[in-house]
Structure formats: structure tokens, C-alpha cells
Motif scaffolding. Structure first.
Motif, PDB file in Angstrom:
ATOM      1  N   MET A 303       0.789  -1.223   0.000  1.00 22.78           N
ATOM      2  CA  MET A 303       0.000   0.000   0.000  1.00 22.78           C
ATOM      3  C   MET A 303       0.828   1.284   0.000  1.00 22.78           C
ATOM      4  O   MET A 303       0.414   2.286  -0.607  1.00 22.78           O
ATOM      5  N   PRO A 304       2.022   1.346   0.639  1.00 31.76           N
ATOM      6  CA  PRO A 304       2.799   2.582   0.515  1.00 31.76           C
ATOM      7  C   PRO A 304       3.244   2.878  -0.909  1.00 31.76           C
ATOM      8  O   PRO A 304       3.550   4.027  -1.231  1.00 31.76           O
ATOM      9  N   ILE A 305       3.273   1.863  -1.760  1.00 28.36           N
ATOM     10  CA  ILE A 305       3.601   2.064  -3.175  1.00 28.36           C
ATOM     11  C   ILE A 305       2.361   2.478  -3.947  1.00 28.36           C
ATOM     12  O   ILE A 305       2.385   3.426  -4.740  1.00 28.36           O
ATOM     13  N   PHE A 306       1.247   1.781  -3.729  1.00 26.64           N
ATOM     14  CA  PHE A 306       0.021   2.075  -4.473  1.00 26.64           C
ATOM     15  C   PHE A 306      -0.634   3.371  -4.014  1.00 26.64           C
ATOM     16  O   PHE A 306      -1.269   4.063  -4.812  1.00 26.64           O
ATOM     17  N   SER A 307      -0.514   3.699  -2.730  1.00 25.58           N
ATOM     18  CA  SER A 307      -1.043   4.965  -2.179  1.00 25.58           C
ATOM     19  C   SER A 307       0.125   5.680  -1.503  1.00 25.58           C
ATOM     20  O   SER A 307       0.351   5.533  -0.300  1.00 25.58           O
ATOM     21  N   PRO A 308       0.903   6.449  -2.253  1.00 24.50           N
ATOM     22  CA  PRO A 308       2.201   6.906  -1.762  1.00 24.50           C
ATOM     23  C   PRO A 308       2.184   8.151  -0.889  1.00 24.50           C
ATOM     24  O   PRO A 308       3.247   8.621  -0.490  1.00 24.50           O
ATOM     25  N   ASN A 309       1.021   8.684  -0.573  1.00 24.97           N
ATOM     26  CA  ASN A 309       0.981   9.885   0.251  1.00 24.97           C
ATOM     27  C   ASN A 309      -0.354   9.960   0.989  1.00 24.97           C
ATOM     28  O   ASN A 309      -1.255   9.155   0.763  1.00 24.97           O
ATOM     29  N   HIS A 310      -0.433  10.949   1.867  1.00 18.45           N
ATOM     30  CA  HIS A 310      -1.612  11.111   2.714  1.00 18.45           C
ATOM     31  C   HIS A 310      -2.875  11.256   1.877  1.00 18.45           C
ATOM     32  O   HIS A 310      -3.900  10.632   2.155  1.00 18.45           O
ATOM     33  N   ASN A 311      -2.821  12.070   0.833  1.00 16.08           N
ATOM     34  CA  ASN A 311      -3.997  12.313   0.015  1.00 16.08           C
ATOM     35  C   ASN A 311      -4.452  11.061  -0.725  1.00 16.08           C
ATOM     36  O   ASN A 311      -5.652  10.848  -0.916  1.00 16.08           O
ATOM     37  N   ALA A 312      -3.510  10.216  -1.144  1.00 18.11           N
ATOM     38  CA  ALA A 312      -3.862   9.026  -1.921  1.00 18.11           C
ATOM     39  C   ALA A 312      -4.757   8.073  -1.138  1.00 18.11           C
ATOM     40  O   ALA A 312      -5.600   7.380  -1.721  1.00 18.11           O
ATOM     41  N   PHE A 313      -4.595   8.030   0.174  1.00 17.87           N
ATOM     42  CA  PHE A 313      -5.455   7.162   0.976  1.00 17.87           C
ATOM     43  C   PHE A 313      -6.899   7.666   1.005  1.00 17.87           C
ATOM     44  O   PHE A 313      -7.823   6.899   1.248  1.00 17.87           O
ATOM     45  N   ARG A 314      -7.094   8.964   0.754  1.00 17.78           N
ATOM     46  CA  ARG A 314      -8.464   9.506   0.695  1.00 17.78           C
ATOM     47  C   ARG A 314      -9.235   8.924  -0.485  1.00 17.78           C
ATOM     48  O   ARG A 314     -10.464   8.869  -0.466  1.00 17.78           O
ATOM     49  N   ARG A 315      -8.526   8.518  -1.524  1.00 23.66           N
ATOM     50  CA  ARG A 315      -9.192   8.009  -2.731  1.00 23.66           C
ATOM     51  C   ARG A 315      -9.841   6.645  -2.488  1.00 23.66           C
ATOM     52  O   ARG A 315     -10.810   6.289  -3.164  1.00 23.66           O
ATOM     53  N   LEU A 316      -9.316   5.867  -1.554  1.00 23.31           N
ATOM     54  CA  LEU A 316      -9.789   4.501  -1.353  1.00 23.31           C
ATOM     55  C   LEU A 316     -11.214   4.506  -0.821  1.00 23.31           C
ATOM     56  O   LEU A 316     -11.552   5.245   0.107  1.00 23.31           O
TER      57      LEU A 316
END
Length: 448
Positions: A303-316
Motif C-alpha cells: 500500500m505505501p507504493i500504491f497509495s504513496p501519500n496522505h492524500n492518496a489514501f483519501r481516494r480509497l
């Protein structure tokens, strides 16, 4: 080596003949967060590098955080003397830069293929994975798809504004898939496509996506996984430049609007043997099931690769086609791993979880390690969503938890390289902690 230098030298000389107005060339590579770093070289010096002169840049440039700062990671950055490391020119990537005010060129550089490759350089990580697969007789064919948003060039108190419809001068605030949106934004989209083609990128399908000012670009399938990732990286750079030229901002940020769809990076991968047979389609598609099982098993640890930053986790778990659990399915866009309908020759997986701002080299490397692991372990996957809508495995949904899940996973450490995993996880941990070192206005509203 002599033949290799001759090829590079011929490429540089041909470029100079075709573009006599170009005086400087940007030599660029992607760092861990997915930003380009490099140097601007006089074109006559580039010819010397192509002929064999050394090309060195600081090794620690690869370790830069999202804001460009250096973090203490083991002995790197502050206890190693900040050494230089050799880079080489990537053949076939010297192209004109047409979106800048002055005529420029650009060319990719990398440490893979040098005497001492940088173990945590993203392109080198992918190169090692591909080399290992080739030794095993596995030859991936890869295609990327990237979603992005167009915004108005001017921000409003730092916040993005909807792109202005060139026809009506109104904000493009009606999310839909109407084909007319492609026509209304044709000047900037056409320029993006033509600019990408000038970079050697094969653009295929263009889609007006659901978000306001959101579009998707598909690239052609490639037998060279490194070049496929190069295309994704270079497209992001040129697209941002072209957008500014037309009065817009283009962004691959994962979730720019809380109430509109996020932007993803979808990766299509099929696997062939040396004779060109689709490995996933053999034995009544049993290898496909094993490959899916491997992807899903490692997904929570990537997951740190697929969602590499704080904002990317908001997309899930967002409004449209963004999974909340590790899942798979046939022709199912709610799944992380989708199996598009195809004939046996073109049977493939579509990995849909990564955000558009993820590092394409690392995303592809992680996917390939999952496929490799699945083929070797020979396990059966969980039920597809077509059979059970509740099927799926949990994955981390915040960065520090995700880093803990990644750092000590043995298959990932072996497949991607232990040194890379340690460096990458610490980079993400430090980036996340740095992001937290600012008090947001909302905290004052809630707690003052």
C-alpha cells in the motif's frame, strides 16, 4: 559498450541536426516520490557524455521527500558524505521539449546498467524485477492508463478551481462521460496527445471521466516494461507543461475533490513465454488464478507504493470504482484486480488500485512481484466479486500502518530488494511525519 556508445552518439548528433535551435537538454530521472530530478546540460556536453564521458549526480537525490527535503535514512544523506553516483543515458529518450518558453530537449537517465546501480532507485528496482522474470522465461507485456484533472490556472486561496469550458467560459462542473467534453477541451487535449507522441509515447484511447475536468489517457501495450513505465512518467511531465501553456493546471493528485472521483493508475499486465504463448491462459487458465492469488496476498503489504501519500489514501473507498478491500473479479471495476474479457492470446490482469500520482516504476515492480509469487506458490484465490460481493481482504488505510505492513514482508524484501524496502518505508514514514507538522485551520475551528 563501444557499440552502445556509438548508438547514443548517433542519437545525439541526429537530434542536434534536427533541432539546431536547442542549446540545452534536461537530463532527468524519477525519485522515490515520483518527481523528476536532474541537470540541464549544454547540448555539446551531452554529446561528450554519449561518447563515454562520465555522468554523475548525487546518489541521495533519489531519496528526496515529497517537498524536496532530505531525510536521515540509515547512513544516507547526513552520514555518507553525499556521494555522487554514476548514471547513464537511456537510449531512445532524447526528445524535444515543446511546452517551455525556450527550445529545450530532455532525456532520461538511470543508474541501472551502470557498474554500481543505486539499489533504491525506482527504475533500477523495476529493472531487477524484469531481469529476474526474463531469466525464468516470463516476459510481461504492459500498458498503463492514467487519470488526471484539469484545473483553472489560478488557485482560489490555494484551492483548485474547476477548469473553464473553452466554449462557454463556464466552469466544467457537470461530471459526465459525454463525448462533447472531449470536443470542448480539444485544443489542450490534442496538444497533450501530440506532445506525448513527440516524446515517442503511443497514446491510444482518450476518455472524458466522471469528475469535472477529469480525463483518462490510455497507452499502447509494450513488451518492454521499463519503457512502459517511462511513458507513464514522461506523460505526467509533458501534460503538466502543456496544460500551463493553455491556461490550465493539470494534476495527477489522487483525490483533489472530496466529493468527486479520485484519479487512478490502471496497469494491464499479461505474461508470455519465449515462444509468445500466454502463460496465464495455459491449463484452463489455472495460472491466471494463481497469479491473482499472489497479487492479492501481497497487495496489503504494497500500500505505501500504491497509495504513496496522505492524500492518496483519501481516494480509497471513494465514490466510483475505488476498492476498499483486496479483491478481484471478471469484468468488475469495483475489484482491485480486474480480468477484462479477452481471447486467450490477450488474457491479462488489470491492476486498478494505484493512485495516478504513484511512482509507475514501483507500481509495476510490485505488481510483477505479486504475479511472480502467485505463479510459484500455486495457491487458489479468494472468491471473485462476481460470486461474492463481500469477498476481499483488508488492507491498511493510513500510511504508518501501511509502512509497518510493508517493511518486514519477506516476499517483498526478496522480490524488490531489502535495501530498497527499508529506504522506501523510512522515506514514506518521514514524509508522513513531516506532513503532520502543520496545524490546519480546521483544528482551530474544532479545538481552539
Amino acid at each position: 559498450m563501444k557499440s552502445h556508445s556509438s548508438t547514443l552518439l548517433a542519437e545525439v548528433r541526429t537530434f542536434r541536426q534536427n533541432h539546431p535551435e536547442v542549446r540545452y537538454v534536461d537530463l532527468i530521472a524519477l525519485d522515490i516520490p515520483g518527481h523528476f530530478y536532474g541537470k540541464r546540460y549544454p547540448v555539446e556536453m551531452l554529446e561528450k557524455v554519449a561518447a563515454g564521458s562520465p555522468l554523475k549526480l548525487p546518489q541521495n537525490a533519489v531519496l528526496l521527500g515529497a517537498q524536496g527535503g532530505l531525510f536521515k535514512i540509515g547512513d544516507y544523506c547526513f552520514h555518507d558524505g553525499d556521494p555522487d553516483a554514476n548514471r547513464r543515458l537511456v537510449p531512445g529518450t532524447l526528445k524535444p521539449v515543446t511546452w517551455e518558453a525556450q527550445p529545450l530537449g530532455q532525456m532520461l537517465i538511470t543508474s541501472d546498467g551502470t557498474e554500481a546501480p543505486i539499489e533504491f532507485e525506482p527504475r533500477e528496482v523495476l529493472a531487477k524485477v524484469l531481469e529476474r522474470l526474463h531469466r525464468k522465461g516470463i516476459h510481461p507485456v504492459v500498458a498503463f492508463e492514467l487519470e488526471f484533472y484539469l484545473f483553472d490556472k489560478k488557485l482560489n486561496d490555494g484551492l483548485p478551481q474547476f477548469a473553464r469550458d473553452p466554449l462557454s467560459d463556464d466552469a466544467d462542473d457537470q461530471p459526465n462521460l459525454h463525448i462533447e467534453r472531449l470536443s470542448r477541451f480539444a485544443p489542450v487535449l490534442d496538444d497533450m496527445v501530440e506532445t506525448a507522441k513527440a516524446q515517442g509515447i503511443d497514446i491510444t484511447v482518450i476518455t472524458a471521466e466522471l469528475g469535472p475536468g477529469q480525463f483518462e489517457i490510455n497507452f499502447g501495450h509494450l513488451e518492454d516494461g521499463l519503457r512502459a513505465a517511462d511513458w507513464a512518467a514522461l506523460f505526467c511531465r509533458s501534460t503538466r507543461g502543456v496544460a500551463l501553456k493553455h491556461g490550465y493546471r493539470a494534476s495527477f493528485m489522487a483525490k483533489p475533490y472530496l466529493h468527486h472521483p479520485g484519479s487512478g493508475m490502471h496497469v494491464h499486465v499479461s505474461l508470455y513465454d519465449a515462444a509468445g504463448n500466454n502463460l496465464l491462459a495455459a491449463h484452463q487458465k489455472q495460472p491466471l488464478r494463481h497469479a491473482v492469488a499472489g497479487c492479492l496476498e501481497l497487495l496489503p503489504h504494497c500500500m505505501p507504493i500504491f497509495s504513496p501519500n496522505h492524500n492518496a489514501f483519501r481516494r480509497l473507498g471513494g465514490t466510483v470504482n475505488a476498492a476498499t478491500r483486496a479483491s478481484w473479479g471478471f469484468e468488475d471495476r469495483d475489484a482491485c484486480v480486474r480480468i477484462p474479457e479477452s481471447d486467450p492470446r490477450n488474457l491479462r490482469i488489470e491492476h486498478r488500485l494505484a493512485s495516478a500520482d504513484a511512482n509507475p516504476y514501483l507500481v509495476l515492480a510490485a505488481i510483477l512481484v505479486g504475479l511472480e509469487h502467485g505463479l510459484e506458490a500455486g495457491k487458489e484465490p479468494i472468491a471473485p466479486l462476481n460470486e461474492d460481493r463481500n469477498s476481499g481482504a483488508d488492507f491498511p488505510v493510513e500510511m504508518l500502518e501501511a509502512v509497518r505492513a510493508m517493511q518486514h514482508q519477506p516476499t517483498l524484501r526478496e522480490g524488490l530488494g531489502a535495501e530498497f524496502v527499508d529506504v522506501y518505508c523510512e522515506n514514506k514514514r518521514q514524509d508522513h511525519l513531516a506532513f503532520q507538522q502543520e496545524i490546519h485551520a480546521r483544528e482551530y475551528r474544532w479545538y481552539l
